[in-house]
Motif scaffolding. Structure first.
Motif, PDB file in Angstrom:
ATOM      1  N   UNK A   1       0.834  -1.199   0.000  1.00 48.57           N
ATOM      2  CA  UNK A   1       0.000   0.000   0.000  1.00 48.57           C
ATOM      3  C   UNK A   1       0.873   1.255   0.000  1.00 48.57           C
ATOM      4  N   UNK A   2       0.522   2.183  -0.867  1.00 50.02           N
ATOM      5  CA  UNK A   2       1.287   3.419  -0.972  1.00 50.02           C
ATOM      6  C   UNK A   2       2.584   3.264  -1.742  1.00 50.02           C
ATOM      7  N   UNK A   3       2.752   2.136  -2.441  1.00 49.54           N
ATOM      8  CA  UNK A   3       3.955   1.927  -3.247  1.00 49.54           C
ATOM      9  C   UNK A   3       3.636   2.188  -4.720  1.00 49.54           C
ATOM     10  N   UNK A   4       4.660   2.486  -5.481  1.00 47.16           N
ATOM     11  CA  UNK A   4       4.468   2.696  -6.919  1.00 47.16           C
ATOM     12  C   UNK A   4       4.213   1.379  -7.633  1.00 47.16           C
ATOM     13  N   UNK A   5       4.821   0.287  -7.135  1.00 48.68           N
ATOM     14  CA  UNK A   5       4.684  -1.000  -7.810  1.00 48.68           C
ATOM     15  C   UNK A   5       3.262  -1.539  -7.739  1.00 48.68           C
ATOM     16  N   UNK A   6       2.584  -1.363  -6.606  1.00 48.42           N
ATOM     17  CA  UNK A   6       1.226  -1.889  -6.468  1.00 48.42           C
ATOM     18  C   UNK A   6       0.157  -0.863  -6.780  1.00 48.42           C
ATOM     19  N   UNK A   7       0.280   0.345  -6.186  1.00 50.11           N
ATOM     20  CA  UNK A   7      -0.782   1.345  -6.275  1.00 50.11           C
ATOM     21  C   UNK A   7      -0.524   2.436  -7.305  1.00 50.11           C
ATOM     22  N   UNK A   8       0.738   2.644  -7.668  1.00 52.06           N
ATOM     23  CA  UNK A   8       1.045   3.709  -8.610  1.00 52.06           C
ATOM     24  C   UNK A   8       1.302   5.052  -7.954  1.00 52.06           C
ATOM     25  N   UNK A   9       1.271   5.106  -6.615  1.00 52.29           N
ATOM     26  CA  UNK A   9       1.496   6.367  -5.917  1.00 52.29           C
ATOM     27  C   UNK A   9       0.779   6.389  -4.592  1.00 52.29           C
ATOM     28  N   UNK A  10       0.556   7.598  -4.070  1.00 49.72           N
ATOM     29  CA  UNK A  10      -0.035   7.755  -2.753  1.00 49.72           C
ATOM     30  C   UNK A  10      -1.350   8.487  -2.770  1.00 49.72           C
ATOM     31  N   UNK A  11      -1.398   9.625  -2.082  1.00 49.20           N
ATOM     32  CA  UNK A  11      -2.659  10.321  -1.874  1.00 49.20           C
ATOM     33  C   UNK A  11      -3.330  10.737  -3.180  1.00 49.20           C
ATOM     34  N   UNK A  12      -2.562  11.080  -4.192  1.00 45.66           N
ATOM     35  CA  UNK A  12      -3.183  11.533  -5.438  1.00 45.66           C
ATOM     36  C   UNK A  12      -3.984  10.432  -6.113  1.00 45.66           C
ATOM     37  N   UNK A  13      -3.359   9.287  -6.351  1.00 44.21           N
ATOM     38  CA  UNK A  13      -4.009   8.242  -7.140  1.00 44.21           C
ATOM     39  C   UNK A  13      -4.923   7.351  -6.310  1.00 44.21           C
ATOM     40  N   UNK A  14      -4.736   7.338  -4.993  1.00 42.11           N
ATOM     41  CA  UNK A  14      -5.544   6.459  -4.149  1.00 42.11           C
ATOM     42  C   UNK A  14      -6.684   7.168  -3.426  1.00 42.11           C
ATOM     43  N   UNK A  15      -6.529   8.436  -3.071  1.00 40.34           N
ATOM     44  CA  UNK A  15      -7.572   9.148  -2.328  1.00 40.34           C
ATOM     45  C   UNK A  15      -8.100  10.372  -3.071  1.00 40.34           C
TER      46      UNK A  15
ATOM     47  N   UNK B   1       1.234  23.495 -11.924  1.00 34.05           N
ATOM     48  CA  UNK B   1       2.514  23.660 -11.247  1.00 34.05           C
ATOM     49  C   UNK B   1       2.324  23.090  -9.846  1.00 34.05           C
ATOM     50  N   UNK B   2       3.078  22.025  -9.515  1.00 37.52           N
ATOM     51  CA  UNK B   2       2.743  21.233  -8.341  1.00 37.52           C
ATOM     52  C   UNK B   2       3.937  20.952  -7.441  1.00 37.52           C
ATOM     53  N   UNK B   3       3.609  20.576  -6.208  1.00 36.58           N
ATOM     54  CA  UNK B   3       4.576  20.063  -5.246  1.00 36.58           C
ATOM     55  C   UNK B   3       3.963  18.836  -4.598  1.00 36.58           C
ATOM     56  N   UNK B   4       4.699  17.723  -4.589  1.00 38.48           N
ATOM     57  CA  UNK B   4       4.291  16.538  -3.844  1.00 38.48           C
ATOM     58  C   UNK B   4       5.393  16.187  -2.861  1.00 38.48           C
ATOM     59  N   UNK B   5       5.004  15.569  -1.733  1.00 30.82           N
ATOM     60  CA  UNK B   5       5.990  15.249  -0.703  1.00 30.82           C
ATOM     61  C   UNK B   5       5.464  14.154   0.209  1.00 30.82           C
ATOM     62  N   UNK B   6       6.391  13.543   0.938  1.00 29.32           N
ATOM     63  CA  UNK B   6       6.040  12.608   2.004  1.00 29.32           C
ATOM     64  C   UNK B   6       6.379  13.286   3.321  1.00 29.32           C
ATOM     65  N   UNK B   7       5.380  13.503   4.149  1.00 33.27           N
ATOM     66  CA  UNK B   7       5.610  14.204   5.410  1.00 33.27           C
ATOM     67  C   UNK B   7       6.267  13.268   6.434  1.00 33.27           C
ATOM     68  N   UNK B   8       6.734  13.829   7.515  1.00 33.83           N
ATOM     69  CA  UNK B   8       7.319  13.034   8.599  1.00 33.83           C
ATOM     70  C   UNK B   8       6.262  12.254   9.369  1.00 33.83           C
ATOM     71  N   UNK B   9       4.980  12.461   9.033  1.00 40.58           N
ATOM     72  CA  UNK B   9       3.887  11.790   9.736  1.00 40.58           C
ATOM     73  C   UNK B   9       3.625  10.383   9.229  1.00 40.58           C
ATOM     74  N   UNK B  10       4.250  10.008   8.101  1.00 37.47           N
ATOM     75  CA  UNK B  10       4.079   8.659   7.567  1.00 37.47           C
ATOM     76  C   UNK B  10       5.418   8.093   7.116  1.00 37.47           C
ATOM     77  N   UNK B  11       5.583   6.796   7.278  1.00 38.59           N
ATOM     78  CA  UNK B  11       6.702   6.062   6.710  1.00 38.59           C
ATOM     79  C   UNK B  11       6.149   5.297   5.514  1.00 38.59           C
ATOM     80  N   UNK B  12       6.362   5.819   4.292  1.00 38.99           N
ATOM     81  CA  UNK B  12       5.792   5.238   3.083  1.00 38.99           C
ATOM     82  C   UNK B  12       6.632   5.667   1.881  1.00 38.99           C
ATOM     83  N   UNK B  13       6.469   4.948   0.775  1.00 44.12           N
ATOM     84  CA  UNK B  13       7.288   5.228  -0.401  1.00 44.12           C
ATOM     85  C   UNK B  13       6.808   6.454  -1.167  1.00 44.12           C
ATOM     86  N   UNK B  14       5.514   6.592  -1.345  1.00 48.04           N
ATOM     87  CA  UNK B  14       4.972   7.642  -2.201  1.00 48.04           C
ATOM     88  C   UNK B  14       4.504   8.834  -1.379  1.00 48.04           C
TER      89      UNK B  14
END
Length: 345
Positions: A170-184, A203-216
């Protein structure tokens, strides 16, 4: 109830996302028949069969070969879809698929093309479009009641705890294709585009916050230019505890429409106000399934009627490519730190 079901549907994949589908199919019993369910883990399929009384298929091939099955609901993870779609399309089975279509825009386009080449009805489960408030807002826009659209704001301040992302893949590119954008956020962004028309640049910015340990990414924001001349923004995250209702705001020359969860409020420039719908949960908090099955029921019934009437579903795969193109453009914009054109699909 009808004397004969309008369609016989099989369900492929019985993970967390299938709960509202199963509840909806139970409510549609007699109108839509379930020819069977399939899951790679047989025990899961048998548990569903015991709970709902639906038969169990032994394999994907058995579904493809079943002469009584008109269509399938595919609710597997995105990385498991391509081969299933190929088999079902070749067998003439119509397809209703959970979002996203696939992990990348190109893979999604390949699935849409595959279905079109076999004259298969391909519907996508973007149930937010069929909420009462969303339908009312669409009618107002089609009537020109809001005037010319000037500004669009989409806000998705949702929450997922770490346990959600600790599930394998979950939240990986291999299974889901990304994180909050493509899943939620894809749900609200698809609804946005269905109301505004296509986006042409971001014009965008994407990031992984310190609140989650995840790939995307668990955070994304973008400025957007739409083909109709409006401008707008998206802010999406699964890192806002405890999670809030999503919000879509459309500012027009004659009034402002605010979709807050399942409730629409319109404030007209002449002082009138209008409210439609309710504040039903949409899965923005810790429980992703905390919402009613009504919207899924309407999506499934529309799909079944599309099969019966030999037409496309109300939410087609081809139209759903728009949100995939926007997500890909946002991801690329963040990576390159540039303004990116959105592919016209």
């Amino acid at each position: 109830m009808t004397d004969k079901p309008i369609a016989n549907l099989a369900v492929i994949g019985l993970g967390m996302a299938t709960k509202p589908h199963l509840d909806a199919l139970a409510e549609l019993r007699g109108k839509v028949n379930v020819s069977g369910v399939f899951n790679r883990t047989r025990a899961k399929a048998e548990a569903v069969s015991e709970s709902f009384g639906f038969p169990v298929f032994d394999s994907i091939d058995a579904i493809a070969a079943d002469p009584h099955t008109d269509g399938v609901i595919i609710a597997t993870p995105p990385n498991q879809r391509a081969d299933i779609v190929t088999k079902m399309a070749a067998a003439g089975k119509h397809i209703l698929m959970e979002k996203p279509i696939e992990r990348t825009l190109q893979a999604a386009k390949d699935i849409v093309t595959e279905c079109e080449s076999h004259d298969i009805t391909l519907g996508i489960v973007f149930q937010h479009r069929l909420r009462q408030a969303s339908l009312r807002l669409r009618a107002l826009i089609e009537q020109g009641a809001l005037g010319d659209l000037g500004l669009v704001r989409a806000e998705i301040p949702w929450w997922r705890d770490q346990a959600y992302y600790d599930v394998a893949g979950r939240g990986t590119y291999a299974r889901d294709g990304g994180g909050v954008l493509i899943s939620q956020a894809i749900h609200v962004m698809d609804l946005m585009l269905s109301l505004t028309g296509p986006a042409i640049s971001v014009q965008a910015l994407t990031a992984t916050t310190r609140l989650h340990d995840m790939e995307s990414e668990d955070f994304a924001t973008a400025g957007i230019v739409f083909a109709n001349g409006a401008v707008g923004s998206v802010v999406a995250t699964t890192a806002t505890y405890p999670g809030e209702q999503e919000r879509l705001v459309l500012d027009g020359t004659k009034g402002t429409a605010i979709l807050n969860g399942g409730q629409l409020t319109v404030t007209w420039r002449d002082g009138r106000t209008e409210s439609v719908g309710d504040m039903s949960g949409t899965g923005g908090g810790a429980d992703p399934m905390a919402f009613p099955c009504d919207w899924h029921r309407d999506v499934i019934e529309d799909f079944a009627r599309a099969i019966h009437d030999k037409r496309q579903s109300s939410i087609t795969g081809r139209e759903a490519l728009r949100v995939h193109a926007l997500i890909e453009a946002m991801t690329r914009s963040s990576a390159t730190k540039t303004t990116v054109e959105v592919e016209n699909v």
